[in-house]
Design an enzyme around this catalytic site. Sequence first.
Site, mmCIF file in Angstrom:
data_model
loop_
_atom_site.group_PDB
_atom_site.id
_atom_site.type_symbol
_atom_site.label_atom_id
_atom_site.label_comp_id
_atom_site.label_asym_id
_atom_site.label_seq_id
_atom_site.Cartn_x
_atom_site.Cartn_y
_atom_site.Cartn_z
ATOM 1 N N GLU A 244 0.827 -1.214 0.000
ATOM 2 C CA GLU A 244 0.000 0.000 0.000
ATOM 3 C C GLU A 244 0.859 1.261 0.000
ATOM 4 O O GLU A 244 0.513 2.255 -0.612
ATOM 5 C CB GLU A 244 -0.917 -0.006 1.235
ATOM 6 N N SER A 381 -1.080 6.703 9.634
ATOM 7 C CA SER A 381 -0.956 8.161 9.806
ATOM 8 C C SER A 381 0.521 8.585 9.803
ATOM 9 O O SER A 381 1.416 7.784 10.088
ATOM 10 C CB SER A 381 -1.608 8.598 11.122
ATOM 11 N N ASN A 382 0.749 9.861 9.499
ATOM 12 C CA ASN A 382 2.139 10.328 9.417
ATOM 13 C C ASN A 382 2.854 10.267 10.772
ATOM 14 O O ASN A 382 4.073 10.087 10.821
ATOM 15 C CB ASN A 382 2.183 11.744 8.829
ATOM 16 N N GLU A 383 2.080 10.395 11.867
ATOM 17 C CA GLU A 383 2.727 10.259 13.188
ATOM 18 C C GLU A 383 3.275 8.832 13.344
ATOM 19 O O GLU A 383 4.404 8.626 13.809
ATOM 20 C CB GLU A 383 1.727 10.550 14.325
#
Length: 396
Positions: A244, A381-383
Amino acid sequence: MDLRYSSADLAFRDQVRAFLDSHLPQDLRAKVLGHLRLSKDDFVRWHRILAQQGWVAPGWPAEFGGPGWTPVQRHIFEEECARAGTPRVMPFGIDMVAPVIMAFGSQEQKEYFLPRILSCEDWWCQGYSEPGAGSDLASLKTTAVRDGDHYVVNGQKTWTTLAQHADMIFCLVRTDSAVRKQEGISFLLVDMHAPGVTVRPIIMLDEDHEVNEVFFDNVRVPVANLVGQENRGWTYAKYLLGHERTGIAAVGRSKRELHFLKRLARREQRNGRPLLEDPLFAAKVADLEIELMALETTVLRVLAQAGKAPGPEASLLKVRGTDIQQTLTELMLEAAGPMALPFDPAFLEGEAEHSVADDDMAAPLAAHYFNYRKTSIYGGSNEIQRNIITQMILGL
Ligand SMILES: Cc1cc2nc3c(=O)[nH]c(=O)nc-3n(C[C@H](O)[C@H](O)[C@H](O)COP(=O)(O)OP(=O)(O)OC[C@H]3O[C@@H](n4cnc5c(N)ncnc54)[C@H](O)[C@@H]3O)c2cc1C
């Protein structure tokens, strides 16, 4: 002369360009370049044009119907599609569930599902996230209980992209609650038309119906639709997530959007001059362009590790790629100012008559800006990606 590519790669690029020039329908191109919304028919039409050419599944091995391209050729193809303004090929079938079926599925599953994915006979969606199981995916609670030749599925998935169009959903389900949470998960292929499946829309910030809640109420799923072994689904799920994140940097699309931003900023006036000549705005555009060039170089370096699946570098590409995509939408909104909203919302669908006051370039940009807030959340998520970079690359 483009020094990044060999002459064989440049010849391949010309071949792709010629194909896109002659086969990409103008109405689809206009919608994509104009930031308008695409219908299911739009996506399916483009998917089938590529399938006809044998190019819809660039990452598939030739034995399953892939074109047998090198990683660099795949990159060139993606770049050229972005440059030309093609619709995206939906990843859920081609890039997500198909590699899992190829690697872990039964012979029957390969023979039945893979040709239907290639031809877009089935539209797939992804049933991973649940309320309470997003970043902490292994906490998922949807259950599948064995009953003879079937599993009986109960529970809820959420944020399911375009589930309203889907014929099939690949789901992570809990098949054992007594063990460590990662060890009691299975990977199940569920018919979206089966009795007991309900899809409820979630309308996003841009007022689009892009995501959904999907409910399972005693849905009977044949055991033949279990991929691999029961309770081994977490391994397959992680394999899929690796696939992905690879194309997520979207450098080609960002280059096209940068070009659009410059055109818009050349057209818009500030203090009697084109906005692009305003030193503060021009500096922001230049910063962004430099970031994008650096990202492109990084993508090419990752590609140069021939044959190796990207590891934690994929997290780097995702964070930088989505930061750039979001900054582009912010600058477009700044450039368009008060004209960034359509007077007639149906304008965004690209079909209805629109008001004379609607500015074709500017009117979709507020919706586009709001829509792109998603990019730093989905695909992990980017975190969470920053946590991966910290641990796996920086070793902290
Ligand atoms: C537009 C869109 C489409 C999507 N499509 C699909 C789909 O088709 N199928 C599907 O299964 N899912 C889909 N998702 C879901 C997506 O994968 C999740 O939203 C994502 O994994 C985050 O999970 P969450 O929303 O539950 O947030 P949470 O996990 O609750 O996180 C909330 C916030 O806390 C932060 N956070 C959480 N844990 C940590 C940590 N350990 N360290 C630092 N920060 C942390 C997160 O970064 C986030 O900012 C989609 C999401 C969006 C927005």
